[in-house]
Enzyme design. Sequence first.
Site, short mmCIF file in Angstrom:
data_model
loop_
_atom_site.label_atom_id
_atom_site.label_comp_id
_atom_site.label_asym_id
_atom_site.label_seq_id
_atom_site.Cartn_x
_atom_site.Cartn_y
_atom_site.Cartn_z
N CYS A 43 -18.22 20.10 0.40
CA CYS A 43 -18.26 21.48 0.87
C CYS A 43 -18.17 21.48 2.38
CB CYS A 43 -19.56 22.15 0.45
SG CYS A 43 -19.79 22.16 -1.33
N LYS B 35 -10.86 17.32 -0.01
CA LYS B 35 -10.36 16.17 0.77
C LYS B 35 -11.41 15.09 0.96
CE LYS B 35 -7.19 14.26 3.50
NZ LYS B 35 -6.08 13.61 2.78
C1 F6R Z 1 -5.28 11.09 -3.33
C2 F6R Z 1 -6.42 11.31 -2.47
C3 F6R Z 1 -7.76 10.83 -2.92
C4 F6R Z 1 -8.39 10.00 -1.78
C5 F6R Z 1 -9.81 9.56 -2.17
C6 F6R Z 1 -10.45 8.69 -1.12
O1 F6R Z 1 -4.12 11.63 -2.80
O2 F6R Z 1 -6.31 11.87 -1.43
O3 F6R Z 1 -7.67 10.09 -4.08
O4 F6R Z 1 -7.58 8.89 -1.54
O5 F6R Z 1 -10.61 10.68 -2.39
O6 F6R Z 1 -10.60 9.34 0.10
P1 F6R Z 1 -10.91 8.53 1.42
O7 F6R Z 1 -9.72 7.69 1.72
O8 F6R Z 1 -11.15 9.57 2.45
O9 F6R Z 1 -12.11 7.69 1.14
#
Ligand code: F6R
Length: 591
Positions: free
Chosen positions: A2, A586
Amino acid sequence: MCGIFGYMGQHPNAAELVLSGLKRLEYQGYDSWGVAVSDHGHVAIDKHVGKIGAATTTLPLSSMALGHTRWATHGSVSDENAHPQLDCVGRLAVVHNGIVSNEAQLRRALARAGHRLRSQTDTELIAHLIEDLLEQLPESPERLVQATMAAFRKLRGLNTITVLDVRRGEMVAAKSGSPLCVGHAESGYLLASDHAVLLDHTRRISFLHDGQAVLLRRDGMNVYDMASGHELTPEITQIAAPALRSDRGEHPDFMTKEMLEQPELLRLLAERSPSYVRDLAARIDQAQDVFLIGCGSSGHAAHVAQYLFARAGRRVHYSTGSEFSYLYPFLGSRSLVIALSQSGETIDVLQAVRAAHERGATVAALTNVEGSTLWRSADFTLPLDVGPERCVLATKSMSAQLALLLLTSYALSRQLDLARTSLCRAADDIERLLGASSRTEIQAIAHSMQARDHVYVLGRGPNHALALESALKIKEVSYIHAEGFAGGELKHGVMALIEPRTPCIVLAPQDETHADSLASAMQVKARGGTLIGIAPEPQPAFDHCIRVNDVGPATLITNTVPAQLLGYELARLRGRDPDMPRNLAKTITVK
Ligand code: F6R
């Protein structure tokens, strides 16, 4: 998960300021949004289901405001469950990121004590807990922060909360989980769940650590250790200006912008990275055991790297972040954990890093966000240096992770220059793939697939991990079910899924997997599947071919791009928002 944004200071229209902060934070959750301000000693609130988009607000002028963008955990997506949540009398507004695992007990106790609970959220319980504790404490300048810390100690699970008390004109935040930081601006204090959104206002940032609380007033800030209740001296970090633009410029969406940035970023990595990839290679050389961890696309990059290091004669273990705890018994003081995370805030990765440190292991991080928890906690950091990634899908960050790991594996076998040259050639080929004529071909392929319910992706060796990544890209943005398999597994059950015209993407680069991958393709063809080859040249079995030139070892980075483009085109044809696919966020800061 969030987004949290708060303001306390001299600005006359804090609601506007918070709303614009929330628009930047929306990638952290977009089920609903809300803002609360002070209106003559009462909370005035504006909250809605759905994306914030270009929303405006008619909230009254106020110099304090607290806002939230929600990724639902407790309670359905509805106006009542949107944050901020209030106490009984509308004096306190609370926003929250996390999950209160003893929610059921607290709910029963508060209902018994006569609190009027209006939502299904665990967040609302926090507002009522603080309300109770405030009543029990005598008046003092620290009454709100003491009540909040006492309430926080009653919560189980990993949580980050912020409360605005409109009567006292104070805001308190407490953290044991997802990130929160305070920006020191000229007009006052800003509070946010991602420091990047504060950089338009200030570069002076205080990161809150787990177990700390912060009290904000218009004229000052105090930090506390929640276990002892003692006041701490605030630490202020000066953050450098970001090198790349964070707006989407003339592009239709962030996904397009970020895909197009890849060639230039890969060239820069080839140029800038040698000293730190050599350092990482040396640490790998010295370590007894090496573990590569990450989630989602970062996990796929770690998975690819397992094969890259095998080619360099070095055994490394790969694990997806959420599964790594089952391997903790193998961690020791001579272990090296290489943690991959674009955001540097993925909870499963951070917990693994903490466990590694507790067992005396060294942690190297590959992360994009300077100042993130991973960046600050690792012993050694390789920056991805790709600038802000705003689309929920990982594109440029994944290619940068692959590039750094490829360079490291070649540094290990003392052939770094070969990898750098290959990387520059891959950048040229990605530029061609992103160009108009290749995009037209990919659009036609997407057109032929858009009404299908299932897509399969096959690859072997490192291309198996890329098949998983390609399937992830297609499914998360187009909502078509896509699944990746190791080519050799086809005949062990998967083949039952192939019907006439089932689209099947086959990664068949000119490497040691080429002949076997083509054999898998033929088996699909024999059952009537439609074959989309990703290969240096068309093959008789392919119905379509997305050409990816053989540029040596970095071809595997080029091989990630066709699925980015296919996914994007499928999303467009099916009317999906490529930047914010449904149900996603994200930064994944909850378990
Ligand atoms: C796929 C995607 C997610 C991230 C995952 C890890 O396109 O964006 O699968 O790769 O949530 O996120 P980070 O790299 O920020 O740990």
